[in-house]
Design an enzyme around this catalytic site. Structure first.
Site, short mmCIF file in Angstrom:
data_model
loop_
_atom_site.label_atom_id
_atom_site.label_comp_id
_atom_site.label_asym_id
_atom_site.label_seq_id
_atom_site.Cartn_x
_atom_site.Cartn_y
_atom_site.Cartn_z
N ASN A 23 5.40 11.63 -3.86
CA ASN A 23 5.98 12.95 -3.65
C ASN A 23 7.09 12.79 -2.60
OD1 ASN A 23 6.59 15.60 -3.17
ND2 ASN A 23 4.63 16.13 -2.21
N LYS A 57 9.24 14.88 -1.70
CA LYS A 57 9.54 16.13 -0.99
C LYS A 57 11.07 16.30 -0.88
CE LYS A 57 5.13 15.78 1.28
NZ LYS A 57 4.28 16.13 2.42
N HIS A 85 1.62 22.72 -4.17
CA HIS A 85 1.54 21.89 -2.96
C HIS A 85 1.36 22.83 -1.76
CE1 HIS A 85 2.61 19.24 0.30
NE2 HIS A 85 2.33 18.24 -0.52
N GLU A 143 2.70 22.92 0.99
CA GLU A 143 3.97 23.35 1.60
C GLU A 143 4.56 24.52 0.82
OE1 GLU A 143 5.65 19.44 1.56
OE2 GLU A 143 4.19 18.84 3.09
N GLU A 198 -5.65 17.74 -1.36
CA GLU A 198 -4.89 17.35 -0.17
C GLU A 198 -5.27 18.23 1.01
OE1 GLU A 198 -0.96 15.30 -1.43
OE2 GLU A 198 -0.61 17.45 -1.33
N GLY A 225 0.97 14.29 6.32
CA GLY A 225 2.06 13.95 7.23
C GLY A 225 1.62 13.80 8.67
N SER A 247 -1.65 11.39 4.08
CA SER A 247 -1.52 10.13 4.83
C SER A 247 -2.12 8.92 4.13
CB SER A 247 -2.10 10.28 6.25
OG SER A 247 -1.38 11.28 6.95
P1 PGA Z 1 1.75 12.42 3.22
O1 PGA Z 1 2.00 13.66 2.20
O2 PGA Z 1 1.34 11.26 2.37
O3 PGA Z 1 3.04 12.24 3.92
O4 PGA Z 1 0.64 12.87 4.13
C1 PGA Z 1 1.18 13.85 1.10
C2 PGA Z 1 1.63 15.07 0.34
O5 PGA Z 1 1.96 16.07 0.98
O6 PGA Z 1 1.67 15.08 -0.90
#
Ligand code: PGA
Length: 253
Positions: free
Chosen positions: A9, A11, A97, A99, A169, A175, A215
């Site tokens: 992803n 983003k 997601h 976000e 998630e 993140g 992560s």
């Molecule tokens: P990350 O993000 O691996 O940077 O924690 C995962 C995601 O949001 O899909």
């Protein structure tokens, strides 16, 4: 056997040139994806066509959009329809997601509509769910995730649900560098699968891929993916580095 998936992803990261280079670097690395393994790259909209060209002819490698709209077409300035994605050969979409839920107010109901329009068009939704830290601290994660699944997915038929990929998630792990332990991941993945089993039966639940996200890195992927109910990962930060993501792909069961 259900699919084991390493999904990147990106983003809102990278320029077109950086994205091209990253894909080139990952694609030249030797992956031996078997028939149950997939690598998926969810790239920003302006790069979908480029990315689709790059993976042409690569077996079990797919490009995904990071979102789509819940309407077929029309006066929705700035939005992207499933039909548009299909017209450039994209058959996967990340939906819900955290976000998007947080910054764009996407509700379980809206996501149910997005899931519907994807499935009506034979596009695979990678449906994200997961709780915030406060929910986890109150030990209410199971109820929280169950509600997300019920309100966005449980109206689907037994045939449709098997076309959905789930990405669990936990928001507190995205993140932050704070990964769920493999035991925590297994526990909630097993719970998620049990929800599908209660609704659709054990055989169907067994066919649904449930990815872990939050992560995931080269150094923890193998341990996470080795859990019985963890069928790969949805990877943000570590998917922006060719070597890291290559190791993650190679950590699939
Ligand atoms: P990350 O993000 O691996 O940077 O924690 C995962 C995601 O949001 O899909």
């Amino acid at each position: 056997m259900r699919k084991q998936i390493a999904a990147a992803n990106w983003k809102m990261n990278l320029t077109l040139q950086q994205g091209e280079k990253l894909l080139d670097d990952i694609i030249v690395l030797p992956h031996q994806l078997n028939e149950y393994q997939q690598a998926i790259f969810a790239v920003p909209f302006p790069y979908l066509i480029m990315a689709q060209h790059k993976i042409e002819g690569k077996k079990n490698v797919f490009i995904a959009a990071q979102n789509c709209y819940n309407k077929k077409s029309g006066a929705y300035t700035g939005e992207t329809s499933v039909e548009m994605l299909l017209s450039i050969g994209v058959h996967h979409v990340v939906l819900g997601h955290s976000e998007r839920r947080e910054y764009f107010n996407e509700s379980n109901q809206l996501l149910a509509e997005k899931v519907n329009i994807c499935l009506e068009n034979n596009v695979t939704p990678i449906f994200c769910c997961g709780e915030a830290l406060s929910v986890r601290e109150a030990n209410a994660q199971n109820e929280f995730v169950a509600k997300q699944l019920q309100e966005s997915l449980f109206h689907l038929s037994a045939e449709q649900i098997q076309k959905v990929v789930i990405a669990y998630e936990p928001i507190w792990a995205i993140g932050t560098g704070k990964t769920a332990t493999s035991a925590q991941a297994q526990e909630i993945h097993q719970f998620i699968r049990s929800q599908f089993a209660n609704k659709y039966g054990a055989t169907i639940a067994d066919n649904i891929s449930i990815l872990y996200g939050g992560s995931v890195k080269a150094n923890n992927a193998k341990e996470l993916f080795s859990q019985t109910d963890v069928d790969g990962g949805l990877v943000g930060g570590a998917s922006l580095n060719a070597e890291e993501f290559n190791t993650i792909i190679n950590s699939l069961k």
